[in-house]
Design a protein around this motif. Structure first.
Motif, mmCIF file in Angstrom:
data_model
loop_
_atom_site.group_PDB
_atom_site.id
_atom_site.type_symbol
_atom_site.label_atom_id
_atom_site.label_comp_id
_atom_site.label_asym_id
_atom_site.label_seq_id
_atom_site.Cartn_x
_atom_site.Cartn_y
_atom_site.Cartn_z
ATOM 1 N N SER A 27 0.852 -1.180 0.000
ATOM 2 C CA SER A 27 0.000 0.000 0.000
ATOM 3 C C SER A 27 0.892 1.236 0.000
ATOM 4 N N LEU A 28 0.282 2.363 -0.316
ATOM 5 C CA LEU A 28 1.012 3.627 -0.286
ATOM 6 C C LEU A 28 1.595 3.876 1.099
ATOM 7 N N THR A 29 0.813 3.637 2.134
ATOM 8 C CA THR A 29 1.275 3.868 3.507
ATOM 9 C C THR A 29 2.435 2.955 3.861
ATOM 10 N N GLU A 30 2.368 1.700 3.473
ATOM 11 C CA GLU A 30 3.444 0.753 3.790
ATOM 12 C C GLU A 30 4.747 1.155 3.112
ATOM 13 N N GLY B 292 -8.714 -0.037 -6.764
ATOM 14 C CA GLY B 292 -7.835 -0.671 -5.791
ATOM 15 C C GLY B 292 -6.508 0.019 -5.567
ATOM 16 N N ARG B 293 -6.335 1.235 -6.096
ATOM 17 C CA ARG B 293 -5.082 1.948 -5.906
ATOM 18 C C ARG B 293 -5.345 3.373 -5.426
ATOM 19 N N ALA B 294 -4.496 3.843 -4.514
ATOM 20 C CA ALA B 294 -4.552 5.258 -4.162
ATOM 21 C C ALA B 294 -4.151 6.080 -5.373
ATOM 22 N N GLN B 295 -4.589 7.320 -5.392
ATOM 23 C CA GLN B 295 -4.275 8.187 -6.523
ATOM 24 C C GLN B 295 -3.651 9.479 -6.016
ATOM 25 N N PRO C 166 -7.781 8.089 -1.440
ATOM 26 C CA PRO C 166 -7.597 6.737 -0.902
ATOM 27 C C PRO C 166 -7.992 5.659 -1.906
ATOM 28 N N ALA C 167 -7.401 4.483 -1.737
ATOM 29 C CA ALA C 167 -7.613 3.374 -2.663
ATOM 30 C C ALA C 167 -9.071 2.932 -2.723
ATOM 31 N N GLU C 168 -9.808 3.114 -1.648
ATOM 32 C CA GLU C 168 -11.187 2.629 -1.628
ATOM 33 C C GLU C 168 -12.166 3.565 -2.340
ATOM 34 N N ILE C 169 -11.719 4.730 -2.794
ATOM 35 C CA ILE C 169 -12.587 5.664 -3.512
ATOM 36 C C ILE C 169 -12.651 5.253 -4.979
ATOM 37 N N ASP C 170 -13.856 5.025 -5.484
ATOM 38 C CA ASP C 170 -14.030 4.575 -6.874
ATOM 39 C C ASP C 170 -13.981 5.720 -7.868
#
Length: 400
Positions: free
Chosen positions: A7-10, A340-343, A381-385
């Motif tokens: 993930s971006l945070t990791e 499934g990806r942050a932008q 965030p990744a969860e935003i479509d």
């Protein structure tokens, strides 16, 4: 070398973990601007060091000016910097300038505007309460106080505080020297005539400027050809505190950075769930030098540096707060987001009420001309479509 998805945070955490404050060095105060203090500076004497006047006027005894007007004999003339130590006794006064030590016996400063000067005398027409216009010794700091704390960025105010302690030299973390290596056979130096398939190298200039803006000292190399032996030799010979590369980290047949570092056990290449900037690498070279390998498309390099390298450089400088300031903003128009990806969307301000608009129709990693319009990065965030017009987003402020 490992294959992984983060993930971006990791990946931000992994990138920052490579950095530590550089050793402290003695620096002349003339050269300390922009450095980070390495040790607490403690005063061993009061600040101010003695009672002094906050006004131009006369140092008097309050008991002598209870009945007005009062005529007093002037026994001394005290400019700022005077070492004289006169005694103000009943019926006397000392003419005093701002900053001069208050003479013994005086407990009040009468501003010059409230007096009439005579020959050897002064007439006090108005008198403030006792203690007025006096700067007391120790009211700024007392012995044992930390005046400037370790981790402080030495700007004008902090440097003034250091100077007030009488310190001509400070212990500070030096600026990191960061090698910037831009790779790619298609790249040529700006100003070189282009043949078909060639483009000017913009990444080494982008990243060198970003290193400098973050407070580091860039050492720019570019463009470097897609030659594994050449790149290995270059990396092995660098005498720097950190390295950042661009290009050659994806899954293509000519990914020179991955090939050059394939046998390094402490370097890993991963996919990060972010757009732009999915292919990333990081680790340490055999001598311990941290390296961050960024993708080659300019917007990817820009966004990746902001997310992963800039915070690390700030930590190397000794700063504790390594994050960009953020603002909440409302979108002027919508755009699509990757599943499934942050932008990381470059945006610009288009309204007085924190309204932002994407700099292009999407976060295309190649849109370097549009990148010049960017004043921030909207972090989605990744969860935003999908981002719709009127949505609230978090924006990293990246422009001066």
């Amino acid at each position: 070398m490992h294959a992984d998805v983060r993930s971006l945070t990791e990946h931000r955490a992994a990138a920052l973990a490579l950095a530590a404050p550089l050793p402290a060095v003695d620096v002349l105060l003339d050269d300390a601007d922009g450095l980070v203090l390495a040790h607490d500076l403690v005063t061993d004497e009061p600040l101010p060091r003695w009672d002094n006047s906050a006004m131009d006027g006369y140092a008097v005894r309050q008991a002598d000016v209870t009945e007005l007007p009062a005529t007093l004999r002037v026994v001394a003339d005290l400019p700022a910097g005077s070492a004289d130590e006169p005694l103000v006794t009943p019926g006397t006064a000392a003419r005093i300038m701002t900053g001069a030590p208050v003479p013994t016996g005086a407990d009040t400063i009468v501003p010059v505007e409230a007096t009439d000067a005579g020959t050897g005398t002064v007439v006090v027409r108005e008198a403030p309460p006792a203690g007025t216009h006096l700067r007391r010794a120790g009211e700024d700091a007392v012995p044992g106080d930390v005046v400037v704390a370790a981790g402080t960025l030495l700007g004008p105010a902090a440097i003034a505080a250091v100077a007030s302690l009488g310190r001509p030299v400070v212990r500070a973390h030096r600026r990191p020297r960061v090698a910037v290596v831009s790779t790619g056979d298609e790249l040529v130096a700006p100003g070189t005539p282009l043949r078909r398939g060639q483009i000017p190298d913009s990444n080494s200039w982008l990243l060198a400027a970003a290193v400098r803006e973050a407070g580091g000292i860039p050492v720019r190399f570019g463009p470097v050809p897609d030659d594994v032996a050449v790149l290995r030799e270059l990396l092995a010979g660098l005498d720097v505190d950190a390295i950042v590369t661009s290009g050659g980290v994806s899954v293509g047949a000519y990914d020179v950075v991955k090939a050059a570092l394939a046998d390094e056990p402490d370097v890993e290449f991963v996919s990060v769930a972010v757009q732009p900037g999915k292919p990333q690498g990081l680790g340490r070279l055999p001598g311990g030098t941290p390296i961050w390998t960024l993708p080659g498309n300019p917007v990817s390099s820009f966004a990746s540096f902001e997310m992963f390298v800039r915070p690390a450089i700030l930590r190397m400088r000794g700063l504790r707060d390594v994050e960009r300031p953020t603002r909440q903003a409302v979108t002027d128009e919508g755009w699509t987001t990757p599943p499934g990806r942050a932008q990381l969307m470059p945006v610009r301000w288009v309204g007085p009420d924190r309204v932002v608009r994407a700099t292009a129709r999407g976060s295309g990693s190649h849109l370097v001309a549009r990148l010049a319009l960017a004043e921030g990065l909207a972090v989605i965030p990744a969860e935003i479509d999908r981002v719709a017009a009127g949505d609230r987003v978090t924006v990293l402020k990246v422009s001066p």
